[in-house]
Design an enzyme around this catalytic site. Structure first.
Site, PDB file in Angstrom:
ATOM      1  N   GLU A   1      42.592  45.764  43.694  1.00 14.36           N
ATOM      2  CA  GLU A   1      43.332  44.497  43.794  1.00 14.36           C
ATOM      3  C   GLU A   1      43.016  43.555  42.642  1.00 14.36           C
ATOM      4  O   GLU A   1      42.027  42.827  42.691  1.00 14.36           O
ATOM      5  CB  GLU A   1      43.024  43.808  45.137  1.00 14.36           C
ATOM      6  CG  GLU A   1      43.757  42.478  45.275  1.00 14.36           C
ATOM      7  CD  GLU A   1      43.513  41.764  46.608  1.00 14.36           C
ATOM      8  OE1 GLU A   1      42.713  42.250  47.420  1.00 14.36           O
ATOM      9  OE2 GLU A   1      44.133  40.708  46.811  1.00 14.36           O
TER      10      GLU A   1
ATOM     11  N   LYS B   1      46.984  46.932  44.710  1.00 16.65           N
ATOM     12  CA  LYS B   1      47.374  45.723  45.450  1.00 16.65           C
ATOM     13  C   LYS B   1      47.545  44.567  44.471  1.00 16.65           C
ATOM     14  O   LYS B   1      46.600  43.841  44.158  1.00 16.65           O
ATOM     15  CB  LYS B   1      46.297  45.408  46.508  1.00 16.65           C
ATOM     16  CG  LYS B   1      46.556  44.124  47.287  1.00 16.65           C
ATOM     17  CD  LYS B   1      45.723  44.057  48.551  1.00 16.65           C
ATOM     18  CE  LYS B   1      45.831  42.698  49.210  1.00 16.65           C
ATOM     19  NZ  LYS B   1      45.320  42.664  50.572  1.00 16.65           N
TER      20      LYS B   1
END
Ligand code: 13P
Length: 336
Positions: free
Chosen positions: A175, A217
Site C-alpha cells: 500500500e 492497494k
C-alpha cells in the site's frame, strides 16, 4: 497457479473486496470518540464482531485486515476472531507495520516502520490464522513532495516487507498511499502516484517478490481535498486506469483501492466507473476502511446492543461496494 496466487483470487475475485478493520487503538479511539463511544477493548471487539458476523461477509468480503489486538480476541460465543472470519469464507489478514514516523532529513515526510523482528511476528500471525498482511507507506503531495528520499526509502521498506511475508507463505498487500490532503491538482496526483508506484515495483523486483502473489492497494487519482479544480468522476476513473495501466506490471492479479477520506458514496461511485471503463486485465476492487464502516459505526453508536440495525447498515454498504467492484452499481440500487 501458485498457492499465493490462489489466496489473492480467493480474496478479490467474484465481486469481493477487503474490509480494512485494522485501525490501531489510537485511530479507533478517534473514530469511537467521534460517535461518543468509549474506546475499551470490549467495545472495539463488539463493533468488529458485529460486522464480521454480518450476512454480507459471505458474498461481498473476501478478506478482513485486522489489528494486533483484534486478531487475538475471542468472541462472546468463544470463537476466535480469525475463525469467525474464516467461517464466512473470508480470509483473515493482519496489519504488520508499526506506523509512520518522521523521516530523518525530511521531517515533514514519513517513513513506515516495523521491519525489526518482522519475521518472528509473521510466524506468530500465521499460527493465529492470518493468510495475508498489510503495510502502508504514506506520502504527502505538494510542489516539493514526495521527495526522492521518501519515495525510495518507503519503497525499499515495502519491498523488504513483501519479501518476508511471501517467505512466510502469506500474501502481502503493498500500500503506497498518496494523501488527498492539500490543494494539488489531479494532474500532480497522477504524476506523483505514477512515480511512486513505478519505484515500488522496481524495488519489489529487486527483492525478488513474486508479483502474482501480491495485492496492490493504491489511492485513486483525485485532486486534493482543498483544490479548487476538482475533476469529474468520469475523469477520476479514466486517469486512475491510465495511471495504473502504465505503472503496474501485468503479472499483478489485482488492485484493491483505499478510500482515503472519500465519502462512502464517492468511493463506491468512483470504483463503479473504474470497473465500467476497465480496459485492463487487473481485477479492480475495494479495500476500504472508512467507506465501508462509517454509516455502520453511526448506527451502532445509537445502541451498541442492536446487532441487527448495525448489520443492516453494513450489509447495504458492502453490497453496494460489491456491485461497484463489478461495475454494476447504480444510484437507483443505492437508494432502494
Ligand atoms: P480508508 O479506506 O479509510 O482510507 O482505510 C484503508 C486503509 O487501510 C488505509 O491504510
Amino acid at each position: 497457479m501458485s498457492e499465493l496466487n490462489k489466496i489473492v483470487l480467493k480474496i478479490i475475485s467474484k465481486g469481493k473486496g477487503i474490509l480494512a478493520a485494522d485501525e490501531s487503538n489510537g485511530t479507533m479511539t478517534k473514530r469511537l470518540k467521534a460517535v461518543n463511544v468509549n474506546s475499551t477493548p470490549e467495545n472495539r471487539l463488539l463493533f468488529r464482531e458485529t460486522l464480521f458476523s454480518s450476512e454480507s461477509m459471505k458474498d461481498c468480503i473476501g478478506g478482513v485486515i485486522l489489528y494486533d489486538e483484534t486478531i487475538k480476541q475471542i468472541t462472546k460465543s468463544g470463537v476466535s476472531i480469525p475463525d469467525l472470519i474464516s467461517s464466512s469464507g473470508a480470509v483473515p489478514g493482519i496489519k504488520v507495520d508499526t506506523g509512520a514516523k518522521d523521516l530523518a532529513n525530511s521531517t515533514e515526510e514519513k517513513i513506515t516502520e516495523g521491519l525489526d523482528g518482522l519475521r518472528e511476528r509473521l510466524k506468530e500471525y500465521f499460527d493465529l490464522g492470518a493468510r495475508f498482511t498489510k503495510w502502508r507507506g504514506v506520502y504527502k503531495i505538494s510542489e516539493k513532495y514526495p521527495s526522492k528520499l521518501a519515495i525510495h526509502s518507503n519503497a525499499e521498506a515495502l519491498a523488504r516487507y513483501a519479501a518476508l511475508v511471501q517467505e512466510n507463505k502469506m500474501v502481502p498487500i503493498v500500500e503506497p498511499e498518496l494523501l488527498m490532503d492539500g490543494d494539488h491538482s489531479a494532474e500532480i496526483c497522477f504524476n506523483r502516484t505514477s512515480e511512486v508506484i513505478k519505484i515500488c515495483f522496481e524495488k519489489l523486483l529487486l527483492h525478488k517478490v513474486d508479483l502474482s502473489g501480491i495485492i496492490l492497494k493504491p489511492n485513486m487519482i483525485l485532486a486534493g481535498d482543498q483544490s479548487k479544480n476538482k475533476i469529474t468522476k468520469e475523469e477520476v476513473s479514466q486517469k486512475t486506469l491510465e495511471c495504473l495501466n502504465s505503472s503496474v506490471p501485468s503479472e499483478v492479479p489485482g488492485i484493491a483501492f483505499l478510500s482515503g477520506g472519500q465519502s462512502e458514496i464517492e468511493a463506491t461511485e468512483n470504483l463503479d466507473l473504474i470497473n465500467k471503463n476497465n480496459n485492463t486485465n487487473f481485477i479492480m476492487t475495494y479495500s476500504y476502511g472508512r467507506a465501508l464502516q462509517q454509516s455502520a459505526l453511526k448506527t451502532w453508536s445509537i445502541n451498541l446492543k442492536d446487532v441487527e440495525a448495525t448489520q443492516i447498515t453494513f450489509n447495504h454498504r458492502a453490497k453496494m461496494c460489491s456491485l461497484a467492484a463489478r461495475g454494476k452499481w447504480s444510484n437507483e440500487l443505492e437508494n432502494k
